[in-house]
Structure formats: structure tokens, C-alpha cells
Design an enzyme around this catalytic site. Structure first.
Site, PDB file in Angstrom:
ATOM      1  CG  ASP A  10      -1.399   0.724   1.067  1.00 27.53           C
ATOM      2  OD1 ASP A  10      -1.491   2.129   0.192  1.00 27.53           O
ATOM      3  OD2 ASP A  10      -2.395   1.149   2.296  1.00 27.53           O
ATOM      4  CB  ILE A  11       1.596   3.701  -2.264  1.00 26.12           C
ATOM      5  CG1 ILE A  11       2.984   4.566  -2.945  1.00 26.12           C
ATOM      6  CG2 ILE A  11       0.424   4.511  -2.750  1.00 26.12           C
ATOM      7  CD1 ILE A  11       3.562   5.061  -4.193  1.00 26.12           C
ATOM      8  CG  ASN A  24      -7.332  14.126 -11.625  1.00 27.27           C
ATOM      9  OD1 ASN A  24      -7.842  14.904 -11.738  1.00 27.27           O
ATOM     10  ND2 ASN A  24      -8.019  13.359 -10.534  1.00 27.27           N
ATOM     11  N   GLY A  32      -8.589   4.916  -7.203  1.00 31.28           N
ATOM     12  CA  GLY A  32      -7.688   4.617  -7.388  1.00 31.28           C
ATOM     13  C   GLY A  32      -6.209   5.080  -6.294  1.00 31.28           C
ATOM     14  CB  VAL A  33      -2.727   5.689  -6.757  1.00 28.04           C
ATOM     15  CG1 VAL A  33      -1.800   6.545  -6.492  1.00 28.04           C
ATOM     16  CG2 VAL A  33      -2.259   4.210  -7.409  1.00 28.04           C
ATOM     17  CG  ASP A  34      -5.833  11.343  -7.831  1.00 30.74           C
ATOM     18  OD1 ASP A  34      -4.564  11.936  -6.596  1.00 30.74           O
ATOM     19  OD2 ASP A  34      -6.559  11.652  -8.529  1.00 30.74           O
ATOM     20  CB  SER A 122      -0.193   4.477 -17.387  1.00 28.23           C
ATOM     21  OG  SER A 122      -1.085   6.315 -17.423  1.00 28.23           O
ATOM     22  N   GLY A 124      -4.352   0.362 -15.142  1.00 31.35           N
ATOM     23  CA  GLY A 124      -5.156   0.028 -14.793  1.00 31.35           C
ATOM     24  C   GLY A 124      -5.904   1.370 -15.436  1.00 31.35           C
ATOM     25  CE1 TYR A 126      -6.887   8.340 -16.072  1.00 31.20           C
ATOM     26  CE2 TYR A 126      -4.704   9.215 -16.420  1.00 31.20           C
ATOM     27  CZ  TYR A 126      -6.093   9.253 -15.730  1.00 31.20           C
ATOM     28  OH  TYR A 126      -6.590  10.329 -15.402  1.00 31.20           O
TER      29      TYR A 126
END
Length: 180
Positions: A10-11, A24, A32-34, A122, A124, A126
């Protein structure tokens, strides 16, 4: 020499100087990650991103570029936001994807980070294949010593085992007798 590694994890919990956010262009959170980074960092991150939109990035962050903010409640000190190319929108140039990684490292170096955690930018939603992202990311980082100068560790923090395997394969030494 910069050490590159890939881990499952987990980042948002990484004990590194900077984490890279697959943002984005609006810089105001997303999925997602964002979304995970914004949720874990708390409201301070959103306020910093809003300030960027009001000042230096009025029209958003272009694809392939990167910008730093503080990290709010994350264990990291900085968040480096980068916008990956979206295959679904026809953004298929590998150079744009490579730029996400090298631009992020340059920004990390500018703020004084020595360790950086990346997601599979990118992959996933994207639409980029994770094996292709892995190959492009590793080649870009290994090929740009200006971007990696002063960075001791680049860690790819990946959410799924298949994506981890793709990055491990990209990081593996080349087989055969030719140069790496």
C-alpha cells in the site's frame, strides 16, 4: 547508483521521502491510487493541490509532467503528482509514460528526496498493460541518470501480484550475453 525494487503493498504506508501519485490533471483527487493517497493524506493535501490550481497550475497538470506538494498525514514528506497518459483517450505514446517517471524523479530530487515510491502509473483505469508500464518505467529510470542523480532508492509499490510479477520481470537482469 540508484537501487530499484518492486514490492506488493500500500503506497500510502510507505516509509520513503516521497510517494508518487498517479493523479489526474485537475490535481484534486480521484479514484484508484489518487483517491487512496488523498484519503490517507487528509485535507492538507487537497488544500495544497487547490493552491497549485489557483497559482502555478491554473489549467491543471499536463500529461507527463510532475509537481510536488507536502504529504499531509502520510508517513512520506512529499507527494509528487504526475499525470499518466490515458490509452482510452488515445494517449498511447510511450514517451509520455516514461516522462511521468523521469519528471517525478527530477521533482523528487529538487525537493531533496532520496527515496521514492511509485505506483504503476497509467496501468488500470487508464488502460495501459501493466507489463508495458513496467518495461517503460524501468527503462526510463535506468536510462536517465540525470533524473536519478541523488536518488538512492526507487521502490515500485504495487497492489496486485500480477502487476508485481510484471515489475519483477522488468527489473530482472537481461539474460544472454548482450548489454543490459
Amino acid at each position: 547508483m540508484t537501487r530499484l525494487e518492486a514490492v506488493l503493498g500500500d503506497i500510502t504506508t510507505e516509509q520513503v521521502d516521497a510517494v508518487v501519485n498517479a493523479a489526474n490533471s485537475a490535481l484534486l483527487g480521484g479514484g484508484g491510487v489518487d483517491g487512496a493517497i488523498h484519503a490517507a493524506a487528509g485535507p492538507a493535501l487537497l488544500r495544497e493541490c487547490q493552491r497549485l490550481r489557483e497559482t502555478t497550475h491554473r489549467t491543471g497538470l499536463p500529461v507527463g509532467d510532475a509537481v510536488a506538494t507536502g504529504a499531509g498525514d502520510l508517513p512520506a514528506r512529499w507527494v509528487i503528482h504526475t499525470v499518466g497518459p490515458n490509452r482510452h483517450r488515445g494517449q498511447t505514446d510511450p514517451a509520455l509514460l516514461a516522462s511521468c517517471f523521469t519528471s517525478s524523479l527530477r521533482v523528487a530530487r529538487e525537493v531533496g528526496a532520496r527515496s521514492v515510491a511509485f505506483p504503476a502509473v497509467s496501468a488500470g483505469i487508464y488502460g495501459w498493460d501493466s507489463a508495458e508500464v513496467a518495461r517503460i518505467a524501468v527503462a526510463a529510470i535506468r536510462g536517465d541518470t540525470d533524473a536519478t542523480g541523488g536518488i538512492d532508492l526507487v521502490r515500485f509499490v504495487l497492489f496486485g501480484r500480477r502487476v508485481l510479477a510484471d515489475f519483477e520481470q522488468a527489473l530482472a537482469p537481461a539474460s544472454g550475453s548482450g548489454p543490459d
